[in-house]
Write an enzyme that holds these catalytic residues in place. Structure first.
Site, PDB file in Angstrom:
ATOM      1  N   SER A 414       0.808  -1.207   0.000  1.00 38.64           N
ATOM      2  CA  SER A 414       0.000   0.000   0.000  1.00 38.64           C
ATOM      3  C   SER A 414       0.845   1.263   0.000  1.00 38.64           C
ATOM      4  O   SER A 414       0.314   2.360  -0.164  1.00 38.64           O
ATOM      5  CB  SER A 414      -0.919   0.019   1.230  1.00 38.64           C
ATOM      6  OG  SER A 414      -0.147  -0.023   2.426  1.00 38.64           O
ATOM      7  N   HIS A 435      -3.451  -3.936  -5.505  1.00 36.27           N
ATOM      8  CA  HIS A 435      -3.645  -3.410  -4.156  1.00 36.27           C
ATOM      9  C   HIS A 435      -5.115  -3.495  -3.739  1.00 36.27           C
ATOM     10  O   HIS A 435      -5.960  -2.746  -4.225  1.00 36.27           O
ATOM     11  CB  HIS A 435      -3.159  -1.962  -4.083  1.00 36.27           C
ATOM     12  CG  HIS A 435      -3.350  -1.348  -2.730  1.00 36.27           C
ATOM     13  ND1 HIS A 435      -3.821  -0.069  -2.550  1.00 36.27           N
ATOM     14  CD2 HIS A 435      -3.150  -1.870  -1.491  1.00 36.27           C
ATOM     15  CE1 HIS A 435      -3.901   0.174  -1.251  1.00 36.27           C
ATOM     16  NE2 HIS A 435      -3.496  -0.892  -0.596  1.00 36.27           N
ATOM     17  N   ASN A 485      -5.076   5.681  -0.945  1.00 32.67           N
ATOM     18  CA  ASN A 485      -4.383   5.999   0.304  1.00 32.67           C
ATOM     19  C   ASN A 485      -3.812   7.409   0.289  1.00 32.67           C
ATOM     20  O   ASN A 485      -3.712   8.064   1.339  1.00 32.67           O
ATOM     21  CB  ASN A 485      -3.281   4.987   0.584  1.00 32.67           C
ATOM     22  CG  ASN A 485      -3.845   3.669   1.092  1.00 32.67           C
ATOM     23  OD1 ASN A 485      -5.030   3.561   1.375  1.00 32.67           O
ATOM     24  ND2 ASN A 485      -3.010   2.659   1.194  1.00 32.67           N
TER      25      ASN A 485
END
Length: 639
Positions: A414, A435, A485
């Site tokens: 990540s 991911h 993210n």
């Protein structure tokens, strides 16, 4: 078999028992959809049968992937005036009422997807048989487009299965698999493909009465009981959507309670929904989802028969479980046998939600493999160990030496750069990022990460794998945090800075729930893990000081849901409940602004192809309020 009528989308024929067969197969479409032309041709077929009455009528699909996917969304999207919406609803309402009143028995022989208008057509038939292959999915998902089932679903579904189960289906858009469709009473039988047609013939000639809700389910459709159910449904809607962001939910309840399911009875409801920005944005989100699905069709999914996952922690175990559930042989490796056992135990709870045969098949496909024997035969090997560059690189050397030359090596990292991770590989061009997000079983998005020099065919195959396991692939470029993210980091950090300033976590989360997020940023950080949030913050914003409230909790070992204590006290991985709070002016905008700004930065850096895909990724990867159409769409409409 005698052909009676050959139309562009339908074929009508009759056998020697005088049973008519009406087969839908829309040309130049991958799935059947009920466009204006398709509906007009259905009316023509009914006209023909009025003149030559059959012993029974069986309606089925000529496509292998499913029955009918619903209305033609392109036609619905092009509606520009209320009278056009009224006409579209009238078309289906009148036609399906006509089908429900014909003098001969009718049966829908369903397989695969049966959604929206397709299910409303099936509900208008006297009988419904479901073929247990391919994977069935029955739903009325109109609410997810900001509208309601206007072709009879609001009337017929509660009458068939009872209003409480029907309301749950219509207000959430939730789909039913074969087991639940049968237990709900939505279908009369679930049968194997080899006996489907003969069973349909037997049932359509059986003269058995049509199924209806019985006992309490029947009673709840009448008189004062109807009002009780409606009020209960409104309370549930209010609880989940206190700000009324999704008006279609209350419209469905009103149409059922006040108008007996007739969506034409109150034109103001139609006009209000069609003019709502929510409906326009939700239709936009539907098209974004279809665009993501298209990425999953670029490679050759049929070549992916075996997945090997290294790392049986929360993410690796979740990935392996999901792959097995989606029909792929999956081997799961870890040096810690107890982790594999824990992953298998967690998998069992997810498998148990399926019917007995499906659950057993999934269990058989998930193979504990502590020695890594599956590496040699796997088509994709996914690394899901802890975030340490050297440990991953050492593992890749061992894996690559044993993998098939055509196999793909993927990382679920990540935060680490693919360019750094692949330095010791002999075939770096076959290395990609795949991911997933936590929890794997619930999060629909998967980022497929491309680094300079990656083989395009490997990327296409990675996208095909993601599509094969019923997830949405989003191509992104290699950079810290990729897209999701990267935008979540500043959002959660800003929320924690607000905590440092003295604003209660409950107030912050309530503000963002009011904005339309499915979960507040503080609860999200607790769910992800405060140690992970801390590490991600350091990776995405090197040199910046972590919020004091975060650093203190990590130092104390209070890492959120996984330790039972973070910003909230957790029990059975559920946060302690908190009540509504007065929200300071401007708090919502303050918290969401860093997310929107970072989304724009990622677009400007070329991490993702265009603004629409940014919006798609943030909606399906973070749960960003879908009715707002994505962060960049929200920004554009607000400015």
């Amino acid at each position: 078999m005698q052909t009676l009528l050959q139309l562009n989308n339908w074929t009508l024929s009759k056998d020697d028992q005088a049973i008519a067969y009406l087969v839908i197969d829309c040309p130049e479409r991958s799935v059947n959809a009920l466009s204006k032309q398709v509906m007009e041709e259905l009316a023509q077929a009914l006209d023909h049968l009025d003149k030559d009455k059959p012993a029974g009528l069986i309606i089925r699909s000529g496509k292998s992937n499913g029955f009918i996917a619903g209305a033609d969304i392109a036609e619905f999207s092009s509606i520009s005036a209320p009278n056009e919406g009224q006409a579209l609803i009238e078309r289906g309402w009148n036609l399906f009422n006509r089908l429900s009143q014909v003098k001969y028995p009718t049966l829908a022989l369903i397989h695969g997807m049966c959604l929206g208008g397709g299910l409303e057509l099936a509900l208008a038939c006297r009988y419904r048989i479901l073929v247990d292959s391919p994977k069935p999915s029955l739903a009325l998902p109109e609410v997810m487009l900001g509208i309601y089932p206007g072709w009879g679903g609001v009337k017929r579904l509660p009458a068939l299965i009872g209003p409480q189960k029907a309301m749950d289906m219509m207000l959430t858009g939730r789909s039913l698999d074969a087991r639940r469709a049968k237990s709900y009473g939505l279908v009369d039988y679930v049968v194997a493909p080899r006996v489907a047609l003969q069973t349909a013939k037997d049932i359509v000639l059986s003269k058995r009465p049509a199924a209806r809700a019985k006992g309490l389910n029947k009673l709840l459709n009448t008189g004062p009981f109807k009002k009780i159910v409606a009020n209960g449904a409104r309370k549930q809607v209010q609880k989940k959507d206190p700000m009324g962001h999704y008006p279609a939910t209350t419209a469905i309840i009103d149409i059922w309670e006040k108008h007996n399911g007739n969506g034409l009875a109150d034109p103001q409801i139609i006009n209000r929904l069609l003019s709502s920005p929510t409906t326009q944005n939700l239709i936009r989100v539907f098209h974004l989802q279809e665009r993501l699905k298209a990425f999953g069709k670029q490679g050759q999914a049929d070549r992916i028969q075996h997945v090997h996952v290294v790392g049986a922690g929360v993410m690796g175990g979740g990935i392996a479980t999901w792959c097995a559930l989606q029909g792929i042989k999956t081997t799961l490796q870890d040096t810690d046998y107890s982790r594999i056992a824990g992953a298998v135990k967690q998998a069992a709870s997810l498998f148990a939600r399926r019917d007995r045969l499906s659950a057993q098949a999934a269990r058989d496909r998930l193979i504990p493999d502590p020695e890594g024997q599956g590496i040699d035969e796997a088509d994709i090997v996914i690394e899901a160990i802890y975030e340490n560059l050297e440990a991953k690189q050492a593992l890749y050397k061992q894996l690559e030496a044993r993998m098939k030359p055509e196999a793909i090596l993927a990382t679920n990292t990540s935060s680490l750069s693919l360019v750094d991770l692949r330095t010791s590989l002999e075939r770096p061009e076959r290395f990609v990022g795949i991911h997933f997000f936590n929890p794997v079983s619930k999060m629909p998005l998967v980022e497929v990460v491309n680094a300079e020099g990656t083989d395009p065919q490997a990327l296409a195959q990675a996208c095909a794998f993601v599509g094969k396991i019923a997830k949405l692939p989003l191509p992104v470029q290699d950079t810290p945090g990729f897209l999701v993210n990267a935008v979540l980091g500043p959002y959660m950090l800003e929320a924690m800075r607000a905590v440092d300033e003295g604003i209660e976590p409950e107030v912050i989360d309530t503000a963002m729930l009011r904005f339309g997020m499915p979960m507040g940023p503080i609860e999200l950080a607790d769910t992800v893990g405060l140690d992970i949030a801390m590490a991600a913050g350091a990776q995405l914003a090197p040199g910046s000081e972590a919020p004091k409230c975060l650093a203190e909790r990590v130092q104390q070992g209070n890492l959120g849901a996984k330790t039972g204590q973070g910003f909230y006290t957790w029990k059975d991985r559920r946060a302690s409940q908190f009540t509504q709070h007065t929200i300071p002016d401007g708090l919502e905008q303050r918290l969401v602004t860093p997310l929107i700004e970072q989304a724009q930065i990622q677009l400007d850096k070329g991490i993702i192809a265009d603004a629409d895909l940014v919006d798609a990724g943030v909606i399906f990867g973070t749960g960003f309020a879908p009715f707002r159409g994505g962060p960049l769409n929200y920004k554009a409409n607000k400015s």
